[in-house]
Design an enzyme around this catalytic site. Structure first.
Site, PDB file in Angstrom:
ATOM      1  N   SER A  60      21.408  15.125  37.688  1.00 35.00           N
ATOM      2  CA  SER A  60      21.562  13.884  36.914  1.00 35.00           C
ATOM      3  C   SER A  60      23.000  13.552  36.557  1.00 35.00           C
ATOM      4  O   SER A  60      23.251  12.477  35.996  1.00 35.00           O
ATOM      5  CB  SER A  60      20.713  13.949  35.641  1.00 35.00           C
ATOM      6  OG  SER A  60      19.351  13.799  35.965  1.00 35.00           O
ATOM      7  N   LYS A  63      23.992  10.218  37.811  1.00 33.48           N
ATOM      8  CA  LYS A  63      23.612   8.967  37.136  1.00 33.48           C
ATOM      9  C   LYS A  63      24.833   8.160  36.711  1.00 33.48           C
ATOM     10  O   LYS A  63      24.812   6.920  36.739  1.00 33.48           O
ATOM     11  CB  LYS A  63      22.708   9.271  35.944  1.00 33.48           C
ATOM     12  CG  LYS A  63      21.294   9.680  36.346  1.00 33.48           C
ATOM     13  CD  LYS A  63      20.430   9.978  35.149  1.00 33.48           C
ATOM     14  CE  LYS A  63      18.949  10.064  35.501  1.00 33.48           C
ATOM     15  NZ  LYS A  63      18.624  11.053  36.530  1.00 33.48           N
ATOM     16  N   TYR A 171      14.405   9.343  28.248  1.00 35.93           N
ATOM     17  CA  TYR A 171      15.099   9.701  29.478  1.00 35.93           C
ATOM     18  C   TYR A 171      14.114   9.756  30.636  1.00 35.93           C
ATOM     19  O   TYR A 171      13.071  10.393  30.524  1.00 35.93           O
ATOM     20  CB  TYR A 171      15.773  11.056  29.270  1.00 35.93           C
ATOM     21  CG  TYR A 171      16.685  11.472  30.377  1.00 35.93           C
ATOM     22  CD1 TYR A 171      17.746  10.662  30.770  1.00 35.93           C
ATOM     23  CD2 TYR A 171      16.498  12.678  31.047  1.00 35.93           C
ATOM     24  CE1 TYR A 171      18.596  11.047  31.780  1.00 35.93           C
ATOM     25  CE2 TYR A 171      17.347  13.086  32.047  1.00 35.93           C
ATOM     26  CZ  TYR A 171      18.396  12.264  32.419  1.00 35.93           C
ATOM     27  OH  TYR A 171      19.238  12.638  33.423  1.00 35.93           O
TER      28      TYR A 171
END
Length: 317
Positions: A60, A63, A171
């Site tokens: 992640s 991101k 999330y």
């Protein structure tokens, strides 16, 4: 590059004790790189040594890169923060909200009350979640035979919301969908777009866009504790418990200073394999520390992140 033996000693001691198998850490100030170090092994017990060019799965942490790509397209007028994202992603034209399960175990769904926008996706306020931190979504995926996100299948994105867009922060697969929007709006694969527009030195974003990405974009909402539903993959996860956390357009924001470390307004996030980064505009420091172990938010990995940050700031004065 200056020598920071205090940081070297901290990281080497952690790998010598077996707190983490291996670690790479780097830091920079406005003047350029100030630290890089690699310690430990790529695999235990007898794997090759970790080096500065060891490849890590950053999960992640991508991101922030995808969010930057989306904002490039916002600058170009090919995406908008506040258009319905269904204009480029028709799959999201009629999102459903999971409200629970009936007596027979069937999912109970209703239409979402708001349309999803790119702003919702970049701020994790669209209503999407990950099953790792949401047991109802895990139950839904099992019932409906939806593959997990680690499968990297498009089918893994075909999930309902758990709240209406804009109502909460949670999330989830939001930035995965933002990546799809980048591909549709640009006509390029995400990897090709990154290579041409993000990773090459092309003057990547306007200063005003960077400032916008760095500001609180969720208003009175708060970034919350991620309570694990799959302990094999993640512990309960929360940065700086007891401190307020906000979200910008791609980053967690710490409005308050961290004692001995990053200043107010710092940006940060992480990857599932215990990789972490932060950007501190107030003090002009950025750092990244890469480990490779599961579950996420491993206590010894978090302790090493904290030690690296505070030792670094102390060394830099």
């Amino acid at each position: 590059m200056p020598q920071l033996p205090q940081v070297d000693a901290l990281l080497k001691a952690a790998t010598d004790r077996g707190d983490v198998p291996g670690v790479v850490a780097m830091a920079a100030t406005r003047e350029g790189p100030v630290y890089q170090g690699a310690f430990g092994k790529r695999a235990l017990p007898g794997g090759p040594a970790v080096t500065l060019d060891t490849v890590f799965w950053i999960a992640s942490m991508t991101k922030a890169i995808t969010s930057t790509a989306a904002m490039r397209l916002v600058e170009q007028g090919k995406l908008s923060l506040d258009w319905p994202i269904s204009e480029v992603l028709p799959e999201l034209a009629a999102p459903q909200v999971l409200e629970g399960f009936d007596a027979t175990g069937e999912p109970m769904l209703r239409p979402a009350r708001q349309r999803i926008t790119l702003r919702h996706l970049l701020t994790h306020t669209a209503g999407f979640v990950y099953d790792i931190w949401n047991p109802d979504m895990g139950r839904y995926m099992e019932k409906m035979h939806v593959p997990g996100i680690i499968s990297c299948q498009n089918a893994a994105l075909m999930l309902p919301l758990v709240f209406d867009p804009g109502d909460m922060w949670d999330y989830g697969i939001n930035i995965d969908w933002a990546g799809k929007a980048v591909e549709r709006a640009s006509g390029q694969s995400l990897g090709d777009f990154f290579a041409e527009h993000i990773f090459a030195p092309v003057g990547i974003l306007r200063p005003e866009t960077v400032r916008l990405m760095s500001q609180n974009a969720i208003g009175e909402l708060e970034v919350r504790l991620l309570e694990t539903a799959v302990p094999a993959y993640s512990n309960n996860a929360e940065f700086f418990p007891g401190m307020r956390k906000k979200w910008g357009l791609g980053f967690m924001i710490s409005p308050e200073p961290v004692p001995g470390g990053r200043g107010p307004g710092s940006l940060a996030w992480a990857g599932l394999g215990n990789t972490y980064f932060w950007i501190d505009p107030a003090k002009g420091v950025a750092g990244v520390i890469l480990m490779q172990l599961i579950p996420f938010a491993d206590p010894k990995a978090l302790a090493l992140l904290d030690g690296f940050e505070k030792t670094l700031y102390a060394a830099l004065g």
